[in-house]
Each structure stands twice: as C-alpha cells, then as structure tokens.
Design a protein around this motif. Structure first.
Motif, short mmCIF file in Angstrom:
data_model
loop_
_atom_site.label_atom_id
_atom_site.label_comp_id
_atom_site.label_asym_id
_atom_site.label_seq_id
_atom_site.Cartn_x
_atom_site.Cartn_y
_atom_site.Cartn_z
N ALA A 46 -36.31 -20.74 57.34
CA ALA A 46 -35.22 -20.61 56.37
C ALA A 46 -34.69 -19.19 56.29
O ALA A 46 -33.62 -18.96 55.75
N SER A 47 -35.44 -18.24 56.79
CA SER A 47 -35.01 -16.85 56.73
C SER A 47 -34.18 -16.50 57.96
O SER A 47 -34.65 -16.57 59.07
N ALA A 48 -32.93 -16.18 57.71
CA ALA A 48 -32.04 -15.83 58.82
C ALA A 48 -30.89 -14.99 58.28
O ALA A 48 -30.63 -14.97 57.09
N ASP A 49 -30.20 -14.31 59.21
CA ASP A 49 -29.12 -13.42 58.78
C ASP A 49 -27.93 -14.17 58.23
O ASP A 49 -27.16 -13.64 57.43
N ASN A 50 -27.73 -15.41 58.62
CA ASN A 50 -26.47 -16.09 58.29
C ASN A 50 -26.67 -17.38 57.51
O ASN A 50 -25.91 -18.33 57.66
N VAL A 51 -27.72 -17.46 56.68
CA VAL A 51 -27.92 -18.64 55.84
C VAL A 51 -28.25 -18.23 54.41
O VAL A 51 -28.74 -17.12 54.15
N VAL A 52 -27.99 -19.16 53.48
CA VAL A 52 -28.49 -19.05 52.12
C VAL A 52 -28.91 -20.47 51.71
O VAL A 52 -28.18 -21.44 51.96
N ASN A 53 -30.10 -20.58 51.17
CA ASN A 53 -30.67 -21.88 50.82
C ASN A 53 -30.52 -22.11 49.32
O ASN A 53 -31.03 -21.33 48.50
N LEU A 54 -29.82 -23.17 48.97
CA LEU A 54 -29.44 -23.44 47.59
C LEU A 54 -30.11 -24.71 47.07
O LEU A 54 -30.03 -25.76 47.70
N TYR A 55 -30.75 -24.61 45.92
CA TYR A 55 -31.19 -25.77 45.16
C TYR A 55 -30.26 -25.89 43.96
O TYR A 55 -30.18 -24.96 43.15
N SER A 56 -29.59 -27.01 43.83
CA SER A 56 -28.58 -27.15 42.79
C SER A 56 -28.67 -28.49 42.08
O SER A 56 -28.81 -29.53 42.72
N SER A 57 -28.56 -28.45 40.75
CA SER A 57 -28.47 -29.69 39.98
C SER A 57 -27.04 -30.02 39.61
O SER A 57 -26.80 -30.99 38.89
N ARG A 58 -26.08 -29.21 40.08
CA ARG A 58 -24.68 -29.59 39.92
C ARG A 58 -24.40 -30.75 40.87
O ARG A 58 -24.74 -30.69 42.05
N GLY A 114 -19.17 -16.36 56.82
CA GLY A 114 -19.93 -16.76 58.00
C GLY A 114 -21.36 -17.13 57.67
O GLY A 114 -22.16 -17.40 58.59
N ILE A 115 -21.70 -17.19 56.37
CA ILE A 115 -23.04 -17.56 55.93
C ILE A 115 -23.08 -19.06 55.65
O ILE A 115 -22.27 -19.57 54.89
N VAL A 150 -31.30 -15.80 41.52
CA VAL A 150 -31.98 -15.63 42.81
C VAL A 150 -33.45 -15.97 42.65
O VAL A 150 -34.13 -15.49 41.73
N ALA A 151 -33.95 -16.82 43.54
CA ALA A 151 -35.35 -17.25 43.48
C ALA A 151 -36.29 -16.08 43.73
O ALA A 151 -35.98 -15.15 44.48
N THR A 152 -37.45 -16.14 43.11
CA THR A 152 -38.42 -15.05 43.18
C THR A 152 -38.80 -14.71 44.61
O THR A 152 -38.91 -13.53 44.98
N HIS A 153 -38.99 -15.73 45.45
CA HIS A 153 -39.44 -15.50 46.83
C HIS A 153 -38.31 -15.74 47.83
O HIS A 153 -38.57 -16.12 48.98
N ALA A 154 -37.08 -15.51 47.42
CA ALA A 154 -35.92 -15.77 48.28
C ALA A 154 -36.06 -15.09 49.64
O ALA A 154 -36.16 -13.85 49.70
N PRO A 155 -36.07 -15.85 50.73
CA PRO A 155 -36.18 -15.23 52.05
C PRO A 155 -34.88 -14.56 52.49
O PRO A 155 -34.89 -13.73 53.40
N ASN A 156 -33.77 -14.91 51.85
CA ASN A 156 -32.47 -14.34 52.19
C ASN A 156 -31.83 -13.74 50.93
O ASN A 156 -30.76 -14.15 50.49
N ARG A 157 -32.52 -12.78 50.37
CA ARG A 157 -32.13 -12.23 49.06
C ARG A 157 -30.72 -11.66 49.07
O ARG A 157 -29.93 -11.91 48.15
N ASP A 158 -30.37 -10.90 50.08
CA ASP A 158 -29.05 -10.28 50.14
C ASP A 158 -27.95 -11.34 50.19
O ASP A 158 -26.92 -11.21 49.53
N ASN A 159 -28.17 -12.38 50.98
CA ASN A 159 -27.19 -13.46 51.06
C ASN A 159 -27.09 -14.21 49.73
O ASN A 159 -26.01 -14.67 49.34
N ALA A 160 -28.23 -14.33 49.05
CA ALA A 160 -28.23 -14.99 47.74
C ALA A 160 -27.36 -14.23 46.76
O ALA A 160 -26.57 -14.83 46.01
#
Length: 337
Positions: A19-31, A48-49, A259-269
């Motif tokens: 899940a950790s990559a330069d061009n992704v952000v992983n979203l958990y959403s209840s919307r 480009g993310i 932003v999640a505590t352990h976000a692997p893509n913090r900057d993208n988040a």
C-alpha cells in the motif's frame, strides 16, 4: 506449520507494504454518496495520485483499523459525523498533522483541537413543520419541549449519532440538568416511536403522522433538487425553521476526515485533505450533495441557497464531542428509544 494468526499477520503486513507507494492514497470512507466519485476522479487527474478506496459503515471501518493496527494500509479515514471521527481519535487511530492550507481554510470550530481531524462539509440540523397544521412552529430546540406540541414531534432514535450530537450540544449550552429535563419533555411530545432516517421524518410530515420533525438540511435540499419519493411531490406543504437565531444558532453536523496514525503514504494523505478544502472540491460538496461548504466564500448550490441565510452555532465541535457520553446517558434516562 504456521498458525492462522501468523498467516493473517503476514498477509496484513504484505498488504501494508504494497500500500505504500509514491502515487497512491488509501482511503477508508463511510460517505456513501455516488456523487463523490467526481471528487476522487478530479483529485486523481490533478495530482496523478490514485485513490484506493474502501467504503463501509463507520463503526465497521473503525473496527477494521483497530484490528489492522500498525500494519493497516489506510492513509485517510473519512466519516459523516463528529461522534465517530472523535471515537477514531480516542482509539488512537488518527495522528496530528501540520498544514498551513487547512489551518487557513477550515474554521477553528470545525477542526479538532489537536489537528487530528478536519471538517470539509457541513449540514445544519433544523426543524421542519406542516404549514397546513402548524401556525406557531417552534423557533428553538428548547421549544420542542413545550406542552403545546404534545403528540406532534417526529425525530430519530437515541442510537443515531445526529440525535446524540444535538443532545451533546444542548448540554454544552444549557447544562446537564436542564438538558435532561428538556429531553424528557421532548419524549412526551413524540408523535410516534423514533424510527427511520432523516428523510423518513420529512415523509412523516407529508403523511400526516407528524406535524414537526428534525432533519439535516441536505435531505430537504435534495428533495428540492430532484425527486425524493414521499417528499418532493408535497414539498410545498413543508416549512422550516433555523432554530435559535436569537442566541447560539443552528446546530451543525459535519463530514470530516483525518490522517491515520500508521498512514504509509502520509504526505499523499495530507495532499488529499488539502484538496478537499480546495474551491473545486468545496463547490462539489454543495453542488453534488446539497451540503454547505466549510470554506468561506465557496459557492452554494441553488438547492442550498433556497433555504436562506442563517446563524450557525459556532461552538467548537471538539467541545460537543466531549459531551457525547453524557448525552447518551440523558437519552437513556429520558426513555428516548
């Protein structure tokens, strides 16, 4: 031979690593709004993310994040109420962030006092009434307790987070004892046992089951913009009141994220959250889902404009969140099912 627990742990760790990559952000959403697709595609086109999205009920997503622990792939958690975004914070699932963009654009009362979550859209929780039967509608939340409205009020159950939020706000403004008395009197004015969602409260007015109801604004605005069964055909018979305009103002619910505590893509988040505060995204929250934007000066959809201007309660949502457990106890003691 590996235990099942070990296999699961290895699988989760592998997922988190992937899940950790330069061009992704992983979203958990209840919307759960189809119109949000445009929000996501516009962000992807602009940056480009790629957004990897998992949607579900807020409580289920919170449980998932808790179970995944430090190996969770989630970068951003989004939900539609203060109660659950605060619960995520209390469980240690969110982290504090520094963002000059968010600090400049999001009003202080609509963000966590430790910068762990931010609101990106809002809805006012207001009162609706049958214009044919009610000549003296309640003008404040407190008025719902008046004896003259006995047997007239439809409202959601005590388990609903919107109900808990408004009661928590009343505690903040009136104190615990006065709010307890108010809640007991409101229960005495119920037209029926609490049931259904906000649209069902509006339908209750149309059907004649209720004369007065409480709902978030965007459910009514949606019925102005497009056909909503059981509401739109008779919408001219429904009047509305923004409560407490002479004192603390109308209560606000939010849709927010952190932003999640352990976000692997913090900057993208952080980039994603900042995008949600952009003019483009704020416009779409209103035009696509009949919500109010949180950024000052952002345009309003015609359906939202039709409701008119109002004074909103500017109490910090963090203060309201502190009263949720008290609100739950008051609701139980009042017999608010």
């Amino acid at each position: 031979m590996q235990s099942l627990t070990s296999v699961i742990a290895i699988a989760v760790a592998a997922t988190a690593s992937a899940a950790s990559a330069d061009n992704v952000v992983n979203l958990y959403s209840s919307r759960h709004y189809d119109t949000d697709e445009r929000l996501y595609s516009d962000f992807e086109d602009a940056t480009g993310i790629t957004i990897n999205r998992i949607e579900g009920k807020a409580d289920e997503l919170i449980a998932r994040m808790t179970a995944e622990g430090k190996n969770s792939p989630v970068d951003v958690f989004m939900t539609v109420d203060t109660v659950r975004i605060t619960r995520a914070k209390e469980l240690g699932l969110l982290q504090s962030i520094n963002s000059d963009v968010l600090e400049a654009k999001i009003p202080a009362n609509l963000q966590d006092n430790e910068n762990q979550w931010f609101a990106f859209s809002k809805r006012a929780r207001i009162l609706f009434y049958d214009k044919n039967d009610v000549s003296n509608p309640p003008m404040t939340y407190q008025d719902l307790a008046k004896p003259e409205y006995e047997g007239m009020v439809c409202i959601r159950s005590s388990s609903n987070v919107y109900t808990q939020n408004i009661v928590a706000a009343m505690v903040a403004h009136l104190g615990e004892e006065a709010t307890a008395d108010w809640a007991e009197a409101v229960v005495g004015n119920f037209a029926r046992k609490p049931q259904g969602g906000d649209t069902d409260q509006l339908r209750g007015i149309v059907s004649g089951e209720c004369d007065i109801a409480m709902s978030n604004t965007y459910y009514f605005a949606r019925a102005l913009r497009r056909d909503v069964s059981g509401v739109s055909d008779s919408i001219d018979t429904i009047g509305w009141v923004f409560p407490n305009q002479d004192d603390f103002g109308a209560h606000i619910n939010i849709s927010g994220g952190g932003v999640a505590t352990h976000a692997p893509n913090r900057d993208n988040a952080i980039k994603f959250l900042e995008y949600l505060a952009s003019e483009q995204a704020q416009d779409y929250f209103s035009a696509g889902n009949d919500e109010y934007p949180v950024v000052q000066g952002a345009p309003l959809a015609e359906s939202v404009q039709a409701l008119g201007d109002f004074k909103e309660d500017d109490i910090p949502l963090s203060d309201i969140a502190q009263n949720i457990k008290t609100a739950q106890r008051i609701l139980a003691q009042a017999g608010w099912n």
